[in-house]
Design an enzyme around this catalytic site. Structure first.
Site, PDB file in Angstrom:
ATOM      1  N   ASP A 249      -5.542  31.724  29.379  1.00 34.68           N
ATOM      2  CA  ASP A 249      -5.048  32.167  30.584  1.00 34.68           C
ATOM      3  C   ASP A 249      -5.779  33.665  31.067  1.00 34.68           C
ATOM      4  OD1 ASP A 249      -3.378  30.241  29.948  1.00 34.68           O
ATOM      5  OD2 ASP A 249      -1.459  31.427  30.440  1.00 34.68           O
TER       6      ASP A 249
ATOM      7  N   GLU B 162       2.789  32.436  17.611  1.00 34.53           N
ATOM      8  CA  GLU B 162       2.080  31.817  18.958  1.00 34.53           C
ATOM      9  C   GLU B 162       0.535  32.320  18.630  1.00 34.53           C
ATOM     10  OE1 GLU B 162       1.823  32.080  23.750  1.00 34.53           O
ATOM     11  OE2 GLU B 162       3.036  33.275  22.499  1.00 34.53           O
TER      12      GLU B 162
END
Length: 425
Positions: free
Chosen positions: A166, A396
């Site tokens: 992102d 993550e």
């Protein structure tokens, strides 16, 4: 087969994040089904539950659009813990979805799941694979018409979120041209779950949502979006994954495709390999993106420059150069490969895609190294990834300089990667 110390914990995470045939990346932070997360998760499930692996892909395809696009989020059930939700996207699919896509790992996952099914004698494998093969083929057609209309052999992203990376430094220059004005009220939820220092900045989010507004105003029509896009980057990570997935569909087409579909896939594959090969920069020892608006190479070093390894066969000179470059990125790191190297001015070891290590990226890079005869380096990357997970948990992402776990915890694709990579080490 290796017995992994935390295999039971990895399976428990997939069970915990199961929402009825689809898996959320992690509870609360990401409460829906994400496209490339689910493809990796399906490959993880295939190691011990082939039926559930198929179901993951089948639930994802419920969100596929009539034009073939597989959206990056499928909103199967409501949740107020994530922004932007279905109301912001304003798409008109049968069930709520986002309006953009994500890296097309689906074809890779389908071959993986099908071969696991054959190995276990799964009775329904042939028919389930046949249906999913057609869905994958429609998706690849969409990619080449909607995201390479100029026939470059490179597919483009129109939003940084599509890349999966992102807030990568690779987007900084192109994203800076996107206005920060929005017609949508931004109500970030991510920084309520994770420290803001690990997430994209507010300014980045304003630009992200400006792009969503722009494409929603286009009615999510691919031609109108392509014409209106203030952000348009031919992405070697995306193209490399699509090329590899196309090769996997070519393999499946030997069983499930018509003669016409086999020819079509072969042409797709050749076009993508040619486009990808043109992005190799020997002076940098990696591949580079192309900013279609400025016309300039994007030379910012990120993990994307190594992902074409999964699709291309390198000559000896290229292989030696890229191995040496990856070694340079690993130097002094507790776990690698970092998403940006420590010698880059953009390096932030704890901020999302600006330095941290992602287990699934290492999965792709190590796959590519093995395909190109560099199994020793692949094994080192796999071993450091497995160690980081065993030490810090199923996070993550990870700080490459310390191995510290960051972002969300009990993460589905990290659990899947742990099982897949742990079997190789």
């Amino acid at each position: 087969m290796n017995t992994l110390p935390k295999e039971e914990a990895a399976r428990a995470i997939l069970a915990r994040n199961d929402r009825g045939g689809y898996t959320v990346p992690t509870d609360r932070l990401y409460p829906f089904q994400w496209n490339w997360d689910s493809a990796f998760v399906a490959m993880g499930f295939a190691l011990f539950d082939v039926d559930r692996a198929y179901r993951e892909l089948e639930r994802l395809i419920e969100g596929q659009w009539d034009d073939g696009m597989i959206p990056h989020i499928v909103f199967h059930a409501p949740s107020d813990t994530y922004f932007p939700g279905p109301d912001v996207w304003g798409t008109r699919h049968r069930i709520p979805t986002s309006g953009i896509t994500q890296p097309p790992v689906f074809g890779m996952a389908l071959r993986h799941v099908h071969e696991a099914a054959l190995a276990t004698g799964e009775a329904a494998a042939t028919e389930r694979t046949r249906v999913l093969f057609q869905a994958a083929l429609r998706s690849h057609r969409w990619w080449l018409t909607a995201r390479d209309p100029e026939g470059l052999g490179l597919v483009s992203i129109l939003h940084p979120w599509e890349s999966g990376s992102d807030n990568s430094p690779a987007w900084d220059e192109a994203l800076a041209r996107v206005p920060t004005t929005t017609t949508t009220t931004i109500r970030r939820k991510d920084t309520g779950h994770v420290d803001a220092s690990m997430r994209p900045r507010d300014e980045d989010y304003q630009r992200f949502i400006h792009l969503v507004d722009t494409y929603r105003d286009c009615g999510w029509d691919p031609k109108r979006q392509w014409a209106a896009a203030p952000f348009k980057v031919a992405d070697v990570q995306m193209t490399g994954i699509l090329a590899r997935a196309t090769a996997d569909l070519m393999h499946l087409a030997e069983t499930f495709g018509t003669d016409e579909e086999k020819v079509e896939l072969t042409r797709m594959h050749g076009r993508l390999l040619d486009g990808l090969s043109s992005r190799w920069r020997p002076e940098l020892s990696r591949f580079v993106n192309l900013d279609l608006i400025s016309g300039h190479d994007v030379e910012t070093p990120t993990q994307a420059g190594f992902i074409p390894l999964v699709a291309l066969t390198f000559d000896d000179g290229q292989r030696s150069a890229i191995v040496a470059e990856i070694e340079r990125w690993l130097d002094g790191m507790v776990v690698g490969v970092p998403s940006a190297p420590s010698f880059s001015p953009s390096f932030e070891p704890k901020r999302y895609w600006r330095g941290p290590v992602w287990a699934v990226i290492n999965w792709l890079i190590s796959d590519g190294l093995r395909l190109n005869g560099s199994a020793d380096l692949a094994r080192r990357i796999e071993q450091s990834t497995v160690r980081a997970i065993e030490t810090s948990g199923f996070c993550e992402y990870f700080d490459p300089t310390t191995g510290e776990g960051l972002g969300g915890d009990t993460f589905s694709w990290t659990a899947a990667a742990y099982m897949a990579l742990g079997r190789r080490t």
